[in-house]
Design a protein around this motif. Structure first.
Motif, short mmCIF file in Angstrom:
data_model
loop_
_atom_site.label_atom_id
_atom_site.label_comp_id
_atom_site.label_asym_id
_atom_site.label_seq_id
_atom_site.Cartn_x
_atom_site.Cartn_y
_atom_site.Cartn_z
N PHE A 1 0.83 -1.22 0.00
CA PHE A 1 0.00 0.00 0.00
C PHE A 1 0.86 1.27 0.00
CE2 PHE A 1 -2.96 3.17 1.71
CZ PHE A 1 -4.08 2.92 0.93
N GLY A 2 1.99 1.22 0.69
CA GLY A 2 2.89 2.38 0.74
C GLY A 2 3.64 2.63 -0.56
N ASN A 3 3.52 1.72 -1.53
CA ASN A 3 4.19 1.87 -2.82
C ASN A 3 3.29 2.54 -3.86
OD1 ASN A 3 6.49 0.61 -1.85
ND2 ASN A 3 5.89 -1.40 -2.57
N LEU A 4 2.36 3.36 -3.37
CA LEU A 4 1.44 4.08 -4.25
C LEU A 4 1.54 5.58 -4.00
CD1 LEU A 4 -1.74 1.87 -3.86
CD2 LEU A 4 -0.34 2.10 -5.91
N SER A 5 1.17 6.34 -5.01
CA SER A 5 1.10 7.79 -4.85
C SER A 5 0.06 8.12 -3.77
CB SER A 5 0.69 8.43 -6.18
OG SER A 5 -0.57 7.93 -6.61
N PRO A 6 0.24 9.26 -3.08
CA PRO A 6 -0.74 9.64 -2.05
C PRO A 6 -2.12 9.87 -2.67
CG PRO A 6 1.21 11.04 -1.94
CD PRO A 6 1.34 10.21 -3.19
N MET A 7 -3.16 9.66 -1.87
CA MET A 7 -4.53 9.86 -2.34
C MET A 7 -4.84 11.36 -2.37
SD MET A 7 -8.09 8.17 -0.91
CE MET A 7 -7.43 6.51 -0.92
N GLU A 8 -5.32 11.81 -3.52
CA GLU A 8 -5.71 13.21 -3.68
C GLU A 8 -7.15 13.39 -3.20
OE1 GLU A 8 -3.68 15.62 -4.94
OE2 GLU A 8 -2.02 14.25 -5.33
N GLU A 9 -7.56 14.64 -3.02
CA GLU A 9 -8.89 14.94 -2.50
C GLU A 9 -10.01 14.40 -3.39
OE1 GLU A 9 -11.53 18.82 -1.17
OE2 GLU A 9 -9.36 19.01 -1.27
N ASP A 10 -9.84 14.49 -4.73
CA ASP A 10 -10.87 13.97 -5.64
C ASP A 10 -11.10 12.48 -5.41
OD1 ASP A 10 -11.21 16.44 -6.77
OD2 ASP A 10 -10.10 15.98 -8.61
N GLU A 11 -10.00 11.73 -5.25
CA GLU A 11 -10.12 10.30 -5.02
C GLU A 11 -10.76 10.02 -3.66
OE1 GLU A 11 -7.47 6.19 -4.85
OE2 GLU A 11 -6.44 8.10 -5.14
N GLU A 12 -10.36 10.78 -2.64
CA GLU A 12 -10.95 10.60 -1.31
C GLU A 12 -12.46 10.78 -1.35
OE1 GLU A 12 -9.13 13.20 1.55
OE2 GLU A 12 -7.13 12.38 1.19
N ASP A 13 -12.93 11.76 -2.10
CA ASP A 13 -14.37 12.02 -2.21
C ASP A 13 -15.07 10.90 -2.98
OD1 ASP A 13 -13.99 14.40 -0.86
OD2 ASP A 13 -14.05 15.64 -2.67
N GLN A 14 -14.49 10.45 -4.06
CA GLN A 14 -15.13 9.49 -4.95
C GLN A 14 -15.10 8.07 -4.40
OE1 GLN A 14 -16.73 10.80 -7.74
NE2 GLN A 14 -17.70 8.83 -7.58
N ILE A 15 -14.04 7.69 -3.69
CA ILE A 15 -13.89 6.31 -3.24
C ILE A 15 -14.95 5.92 -2.22
CG2 ILE A 15 -12.25 6.64 -1.34
CD1 ILE A 15 -10.76 4.14 -2.63
N GLU A 16 -15.54 6.91 -1.57
CA GLU A 16 -16.61 6.64 -0.60
C GLU A 16 -17.80 5.93 -1.24
OE1 GLU A 16 -17.51 10.33 1.33
OE2 GLU A 16 -15.46 10.53 2.11
N GLU A 17 -17.93 6.03 -2.57
CA GLU A 17 -19.03 5.39 -3.30
C GLU A 17 -18.75 3.92 -3.61
OE1 GLU A 17 -21.79 7.22 -3.74
OE2 GLU A 17 -20.69 8.86 -2.79
N ALA A 18 -17.52 3.48 -3.38
CA ALA A 18 -17.12 2.12 -3.75
C ALA A 18 -17.81 1.08 -2.86
CB ALA A 18 -15.61 1.95 -3.63
N GLU A 19 -18.22 -0.01 -3.49
CA GLU A 19 -18.83 -1.12 -2.78
C GLU A 19 -17.73 -1.95 -2.13
OE1 GLU A 19 -21.46 -4.94 -4.07
OE2 GLU A 19 -21.90 -3.03 -5.03
N GLY A 20 -17.88 -2.31 -0.86
CA GLY A 20 -16.90 -3.13 -0.17
C GLY A 20 -15.64 -2.36 0.22
N LEU A 21 -15.78 -1.09 0.52
CA LEU A 21 -14.67 -0.22 0.87
C LEU A 21 -13.89 -0.74 2.07
CD1 LEU A 21 -13.49 2.54 -0.02
CD2 LEU A 21 -14.95 3.59 1.71
N THR A 22 -12.55 -0.69 1.99
CA THR A 22 -11.69 -1.10 3.10
C THR A 22 -10.65 0.00 3.35
OG1 THR A 22 -9.86 -2.13 1.88
CG2 THR A 22 -11.84 -3.48 2.23
#
Length: 103
Positions: free
Chosen positions: A53-74
């Motif tokens: 997980f640490g081998n990824l670019s940081p999460m931007e605000e747009d992604e933070e907002d949109q990922i909340e819609e994902a089914e099965g969020l972890t």
């Protein structure tokens, strides 16, 4: 160059550093939903990063907002169109139950 193991396909691919998980999947024949075309306007490309997980670019605000819609969020969820690969990963493409269960 970083390697990504895609589960449940159990397919390992080598990618250039800085490509998105979505681009890595599509360029290597791995099916990953992306209804909006990879512009962070939906959450269909939701993946779970089970290792690295640490081998990824940081999460931007747009992604933070949109990922909340994902089914099965972890806590290890990312949108594949936004997460840029910086090192080795193991990525699980979750089963989407919206289309019914496959037997």
């Amino acid at each position: 160059m970083p390697e990504i193991l895609f589960l449940p396909e159990n397919k390992k691919v080598t990618v250039k550093e800085g490509v998105s998980i979505l681009d890595a999947a599509t360029k290597n024949g791995i099916h990953l939903e992306h209804n909006c075309g990879g512009v962070c306007a939906c959450a269909t490309c939701h993946v779970i990063v089970t290792e690295g997980f640490g081998n990824l670019s940081p999460m931007e605000e747009d992604e933070e907002d949109q990922i909340e819609e994902a089914e099965g969020l972890t806590l290890k969820s990312r949108l594949a169109c936004q997460a840029k690969v910086l090192g080795d990963l193991v990525v699980t493409i979750p089963f989407c139950s919206k289309g019914g269960h496959e037997h």
